[in-house]
Design an enzyme around this catalytic site. Structure first.
Site, short mmCIF file in Angstrom:
data_model
loop_
_atom_site.label_atom_id
_atom_site.label_comp_id
_atom_site.label_asym_id
_atom_site.label_seq_id
_atom_site.Cartn_x
_atom_site.Cartn_y
_atom_site.Cartn_z
NE ARG A 76 49.47 -40.30 95.39
CZ ARG A 76 49.23 -39.21 96.08
NH1 ARG A 76 48.07 -39.05 96.68
NH2 ARG A 76 50.15 -38.27 96.21
CB CYS A 135 46.73 -32.52 98.16
SG CYS A 135 45.05 -32.60 98.71
CG ASP A 150 46.99 -39.53 91.81
OD1 ASP A 150 46.14 -38.63 91.69
OD2 ASP A 150 46.77 -40.72 91.48
NE ARG A 158 43.90 -43.94 98.45
CZ ARG A 158 44.18 -42.89 97.68
NH1 ARG A 158 45.21 -42.11 97.95
NH2 ARG A 158 43.43 -42.64 96.62
CG ASP A 183 48.55 -37.68 100.01
OD1 ASP A 183 48.06 -37.42 101.12
OD2 ASP A 183 48.00 -37.41 98.93
CG HIS A 229 43.75 -38.20 102.34
ND1 HIS A 229 44.11 -37.72 101.11
CD2 HIS A 229 44.43 -39.37 102.49
CE1 HIS A 229 44.96 -38.55 100.53
NE2 HIS A 229 45.17 -39.57 101.35
#
Ligand code: CIR
Length: 256
Positions: A86, A251, A61, A133, A67, A164
């Protein structure tokens, strides 16, 4: 707010193992790369310097660089992603931030988790959405880190089932926010001007304003027309492959 820089990372072949809430098939790397190229070209068109980092095969990812960090005028904060696969992406970003910023701090608490996709920076405040998250400890740690830089944090809630906070909203200018109605209905944007994403076009909310352009995912004509009618210059970017992994315009870059 003018941006002079963006950091992006090329998608890796491992993108087919990227996280997704619902499996609608694997993304096609070549098509994703083509979309990524047009995204970068559009950012560059505004005069900004775009740094393209090499693919990281160990992190499927890792194309979703947003992020991994929060970039503020005073300094950068390295995040602590809540998705276990991640977590290591943040350390991969840190040296690139050190190269561009005088001050780089990081979220370090073992129980603190926070991803950049949950953070919306406006001129008056930083909104952080709690999500699957991003937890309370992560938000509290971020608040402590940015307070000396003069930033105030406000905790908000990400709608249930939404990855998100910024999956559902974006800042178009100093006080205008593009939002899904399921998010704005919570009242979290009271005091801002809100442009609603058209019903059934919720995925259009993950849009960005970058200098004089608004980059939005292609395929959402009613929302595109509403943004254009509000006076913005809109560029549609193919997002079919990132969408399979719940990713959108915000993102794909760190912008500062
Ligand atoms: C993930 O689940 O982490 C990725 N497949 C998508 C990340 C999207 N990032 C963002 O909205 N900031």
């Amino acid at each position: 707010i003018q941006f002079t820089h963006a950091i992006t990372r090329r998608p890796a072949a491992s993108i087919t193992r990227g996280l997704r809430a619902v499996d609608t098939g694997n993304p096609d790397l070549a098509l994703m790369q083509a979309h990524h190229d047009s995204y970068i070209a559009t950012l560059r068109e505004t005069g900004a310097t775009v740094i393209e980092l090499p693919p990281l095969d160990a992190y499927p990812d890792s194309v979703f660089v947003e992020d991994t960090a929060l970039c503020l005028p005073q300094g950068a904060v390295v995040m602590r992603p809540g998705a276990p696969s991640r977590l290591g992406e943040a350390a991969e970003m840190a040296p690139h931030l050190h190269a561009l910023y005088g001050e780089v701090v990081g979220i370090t608490g073992a129980e603190s988790f926070i991803e950049g996709g949950d953070i919306l920076v406006t001129e008056r405040e930083i909104l952080v959405g709690r999500s699957a998250r991003t937890n309370a400890a992560g938000i509290a740690e971020l608040a402590r880190l940015v307070a000396p830089w003069g930033h105030e944090l406000r905790e908000v809630h990400t709608p249930p089932g939404v990855l998100h906070f910024k999956t559902d909203c974006s800042l178009l200018d100093v006080d205008t926010i593009l939002s899904t109605t399921r998010l704005s209905a919570s009242g979290c944007f009271d005091g801002y001007r809100v442009i609603d994403v058209a019903e059934g076009e919720e995925a259009a909310a993950n849009t960005i304003r970058f200098n004089d352009l608004v980059l939005m995912p292609a395929g959402f004509p009613r929302t595109r027309d509403a943004i254009a009618a509000a006076g913005y210059t809109v560029r549609e970017i193919g997002n079919s492959e990132c969408a399979k992994l719940d990713g959108g315009m915000s993102c794909l870059s760190l912008r500062f």
